[in-house]
Design an enzyme around this catalytic site. Sequence first.
Site, short mmCIF file in Angstrom:
data_model
loop_
_atom_site.label_atom_id
_atom_site.label_comp_id
_atom_site.label_asym_id
_atom_site.label_seq_id
_atom_site.Cartn_x
_atom_site.Cartn_y
_atom_site.Cartn_z
N GLU A 169 0.63 -1.30 -0.02
CA GLU A 169 0.08 -0.03 0.00
C GLU A 169 0.59 1.38 -0.13
O GLU A 169 0.58 2.05 0.83
CB GLU A 169 -0.96 0.15 1.39
CG GLU A 169 -2.02 -1.05 1.28
CD GLU A 169 -2.81 -1.22 2.34
OE1 GLU A 169 -3.06 -0.27 3.16
OE2 GLU A 169 -3.09 -2.40 2.80
N ASN A 219 1.92 -5.00 -3.34
CA ASN A 219 0.53 -5.09 -3.01
C ASN A 219 -0.10 -3.85 -2.76
O ASN A 219 0.13 -2.96 -1.81
CB ASN A 219 0.62 -6.08 -1.78
CG ASN A 219 -0.83 -6.68 -1.65
OD1 ASN A 219 -1.29 -7.08 -2.55
ND2 ASN A 219 -1.10 -6.70 -0.44
N HIS A 257 -10.31 -5.91 -1.35
CA HIS A 257 -11.44 -6.11 -0.30
C HIS A 257 -12.69 -5.21 -0.85
O HIS A 257 -12.42 -4.12 -0.99
CB HIS A 257 -11.04 -5.22 1.00
CG HIS A 257 -9.83 -6.02 1.65
ND1 HIS A 257 -9.84 -7.07 2.54
CD2 HIS A 257 -8.34 -5.36 1.54
CE1 HIS A 257 -8.54 -7.32 2.77
NE2 HIS A 257 -7.76 -6.71 2.40
N GLU A 292 -6.20 -10.35 -1.42
CA GLU A 292 -6.99 -10.28 -0.13
C GLU A 292 -8.36 -10.22 -0.17
O GLU A 292 -8.92 -9.30 0.27
CB GLU A 292 -6.25 -8.92 0.61
CG GLU A 292 -4.73 -8.84 0.76
CD GLU A 292 -4.36 -7.90 1.79
OE1 GLU A 292 -5.19 -7.31 2.34
OE2 GLU A 292 -3.18 -7.41 1.56
N ASP A 294 -12.25 -10.31 0.20
CA ASP A 294 -13.36 -10.44 1.00
C ASP A 294 -14.48 -9.64 0.51
O ASP A 294 -14.21 -8.61 0.09
CB ASP A 294 -13.15 -10.50 2.29
CG ASP A 294 -12.40 -9.00 2.86
OD1 ASP A 294 -12.16 -8.06 1.99
OD2 ASP A 294 -11.64 -9.27 3.82
O1 9MR Z 1 -6.30 -8.79 8.41
C1 9MR Z 1 -5.04 -7.93 9.02
C2 9MR Z 1 -5.57 -8.03 10.53
O2 9MR Z 1 -5.43 -8.93 11.56
C3 9MR Z 1 -4.60 -6.67 11.12
O3 9MR Z 1 -5.16 -6.37 12.51
C4 9MR Z 1 -4.79 -5.31 10.15
C5 9MR Z 1 -4.22 -4.16 10.85
O4 9MR Z 1 -2.81 -4.27 10.45
O5 9MR Z 1 -4.46 -5.86 9.00
C6 9MR Z 1 -5.19 -6.74 8.51
O6 9MR Z 1 -4.61 -7.09 6.89
C7 9MR Z 1 -4.45 -6.03 6.08
C8 9MR Z 1 -3.49 -6.28 5.20
O7 9MR Z 1 -2.14 -6.47 6.12
C9 9MR Z 1 -3.17 -5.38 4.11
N1 9MR Z 1 -4.24 -4.81 3.40
C10 9MR Z 1 -5.20 -4.54 4.13
C11 9MR Z 1 -5.69 -5.48 5.41
C12 9MR Z 1 -6.95 -5.42 6.02
O8 9MR Z 1 -6.62 -4.02 6.98
#
Ligand code: 9MR
Length: 381
Positions: A169, A219, A257, A292, A294
């Site tokens: 990101e 990503n 997402h 990712e 969902d």
């Molecule tokens: O699924 C992840 C969650 O368990 C963490 O608390 C969160 C905070 O950093 O990050 C989530 O995963 C993220 C991913 O690493 C990057 N893209 C967005 C995802 C959702 O926030």
Amino acid sequence: MSCRTTTFALLAALALSAATPATSVAAKQKRCPASGAGCSLKQVAAETGIFAGTALSNEMTAAEKADVIANFNAVTSENAFKWSEMSKTAETTDFATTDRLVAWARWKKLRLRAHTLLWHRIQNAPWLKAELAAAPDPAARLRELIAERVTKVVGRYRGKIEVWDVINEPLAIFGAGYDTEDTAVTPKNIFYTTLGEGYIADAFRLARKADPKAKLFLNELLWDSRIGDPKSDALLALVARLKKARVPIDGVGIQAHAMLGTSSPWFPSTTASLKSYIDALGKLGVKVEITELDVRLPLLADQPNPLAAQAAVYRRVASACAQARACTGLTVWGVRDSDSWLDSYSLTSATAPNKPLLLDASGKRKLAYQAVAAGLLGRRR
Ligand code: 9MR
């Protein structure tokens, strides 16, 4: 029967079974039907050559492990490799969780995507800001810390991890630029504001050196983004700049997402729009994976059959991946609905349970599961 006769009979039987077309017929019958009915996503992955993945939590339960093995052929570490998880201080790196995860994925022959080396937004190293503020030359110190992290972490797993999300990101959530200020929604991109865009190229070069065979990805968060908006264009332009500068980037992850519902119709607007975007990235010389995925069910509450509507969104994404030659994988962000990050995230916890995944809370395959299978089966080897 003499020993010789028995041996002969055995050999004859073996020769016969090798020659008979029965085996190939049986193998053919086992192929998944185009509808995907009755097929696991890992079978679909074997037939299509498209990796079917899921996110893995740090502490996997026995049920999670069983679900993963039964359904997928690829995994992404949901949190384990993030800087905050591995380094509580600038001087330390804890490999206990990542070692365990890497060993398990290798044992089970699951392709592993390690997520992620540098992410400014959440789960960045908690001490980084103070460390740079105290440094006489913050840019030099940051360069040193990045080099240390990338070299140490990628190097430790050289030859053992197939894919790295080197950069996560980098771009602002909306618009075409970078986060340059701290706001209520997101902190500034401390890598960018300290080093400029060059931090991306540096990290890729360091990662390539540390493991020349691993596939290196950038990503990016493209949630509910319509293709052709400023952010998706900015990502294309960034990748074009990196390729032109001969930065060793192998792929781009589209997180996908479907979360905020800020755009309508749901991401992706159509299979064709996502396919053409993946094609555009592919033309720049990178592979693409949906990384990712969902789809929050509450966003579809007004539909006559929300679960069927959710399956339709999943199918659009999977079909686009199957149709676009550059697309090499599709990963969903969690195993069971009950594992999803969305139920504890501040912006989405009010609508919990969000039920955004492919397996319900008891591990049963939802409509969306077969929809993904059917979509991916649009490509056969
Ligand atoms: O699924 C992840 C969650 O368990 C963490 O608390 C969160 C905070 O950093 O990050 C989530 O995963 C993220 C991913 O690493 C990057 N893209 C967005 C995802 C959702 O926030």
